[in-house]
Design an enzyme around this catalytic site. Structure first.
Site, mmCIF file in Angstrom:
data_model
loop_
_atom_site.group_PDB
_atom_site.id
_atom_site.type_symbol
_atom_site.label_atom_id
_atom_site.label_comp_id
_atom_site.label_asym_id
_atom_site.label_seq_id
_atom_site.Cartn_x
_atom_site.Cartn_y
_atom_site.Cartn_z
ATOM 1 N N ASP A 1 0.829 -1.201 0.000
ATOM 2 C CA ASP A 1 0.000 0.000 0.000
ATOM 3 C C ASP A 1 0.865 1.252 0.000
ATOM 4 O OD1 ASP A 1 0.918 -0.269 2.656
ATOM 5 O OD2 ASP A 1 -0.984 -1.132 3.298
ATOM 6 N N ASP B 1 -8.320 -3.246 14.229
ATOM 7 C CA ASP B 1 -9.695 -3.466 13.773
ATOM 8 C C ASP B 1 -9.782 -4.574 12.729
ATOM 9 O OD1 ASP B 1 -8.519 -2.229 11.616
ATOM 10 O OD2 ASP B 1 -9.911 -0.529 11.524
ATOM 11 N N HIS C 1 -7.934 -4.921 9.930
ATOM 12 C CA HIS C 1 -7.600 -4.642 8.531
ATOM 13 C C HIS C 1 -6.258 -5.271 8.171
ATOM 14 C CE1 HIS C 1 -5.454 -0.991 10.242
ATOM 15 N NE2 HIS C 1 -4.548 -1.399 9.353
ATOM 16 N N GLU D 1 -9.936 -1.682 5.096
ATOM 17 C CA GLU D 1 -10.620 -1.375 6.341
ATOM 18 C C GLU D 1 -11.894 -2.211 6.492
ATOM 19 O OE1 GLU D 1 -9.029 0.233 8.385
ATOM 20 O OE2 GLU D 1 -8.342 2.216 7.766
#
Length: 260
Positions: free
Chosen positions: A66, A135, A137, A142
């Protein structure tokens, strides 16, 4: 999915072992490189093996997971610069062998499509290093991300930006709100996934990853459908695992020849 629970230093060695075994058997292998805190000890170990044991990356290629959108080319937290600092400049990758999404592209859609093609043209990723967010990801996919997603632009959640603010002097306002990221389907196309997680803050995400239902609410759970996933976690990150004792027993009894 293989879950290995061990001290952080051993986890780094295990991940480096997998990379070294791949490169020594296939010098032209394609690696997937992650940023964040999780892989740093792995990169340190690989750099040490390059310097001391002659492990070569000269014929290998690598693709980043990314990149932030809009960070200046010379910004120290631009992921291309982070990867250059943490691993690429410390080993003998050939010039241009490490590629990443273009976070400064004028045409973001075209840049994402081009990145997908580049991975395919390289023959796909042989071994992808991954981390996991609190979370759930992976890369910057996400919660709510499509399990069939490909490289695209994403808006970062407030939680992710707060987690990453430590790299920006603690100021969440300095963390970009958008990124380009390999999609979950892109990641799932790699032949071997090696995910590292340490610390109690990752415990719930690791529990969901390994033992929860597959759901876009916890994007990493899609890895349950991959045929070759290695999850490397320390005791703190494993503290929510219901099958922790079983994972320890199976790794202790594993034949030495089997590898990860």
């Amino acid at each position: 999915m293989e879950v290995v629970i061990a001290p952080p230093a051993q986890l780094a060695r295990l991940a480096a072992d997998a990379v070294e075994e791949l490169l020594r058997s296939r010098p032209t292998a394609v690696l997937g490189l992650a940023t964040g805190s999780s892989p740093l000890a792995v990169y340190d170990e690989l750099a040490r093996r390059h310097a001391q044991d002659g492990l070569s990356f000269a014929r290998a290629r690598a693709f980043m997971l990314d990149e932030y959108v809009g960070l200046a080319a010379d910004h120290p937290e631009r992921y291309r610069n982070v990867i250059e600092k943490e691993i690429a400049s410390r080993v003998d990758f050939a010039p241009g062998a490490v590629q990443g999404p273009d976070g400064l592209a004028d045409d973001v859609r075209a840049a994402c499509a081009a990145y997908e093609r580049a991975i395919v043209d390289a023959g796909g990723v042989d071994l992808q290093i991954l981390g996991i967010g609190t979370d759930g990801h992976v890369a910057f996919n996400e919660p709510g991300s499509s399990l069939a997603s490909r490289t695209r632009i994403k808006t970062l959640t407030r939680q992710t930006r707060e987690d990453n603010a430590r790299f920006f002097g603690g100021d969440v306002a300095q963390v970009p709100t958008h990124c380009l990221t390999q999609g979950l389907a892109t990641i799932m196309s790699a032949r071997h996934l090696v995910l590292l997680a340490t610390g109690r803050g990752k415990a719930e995400a690791v529990h969901q990853l390994a033992e929860g239902p597959v759901s876009a609410m916890w994007p990493a759970t899609v890895l349950q459908h991959h045929p070759h996933v290695t999850v490397l976690v320390d005791d703190a990150a494993a503290s929510r695992l219901q099958l922790a004792d079983y994972y320890r027993e199976t790794f202790a009894a594993k034949p030495g020849w089997q590898g990860l």
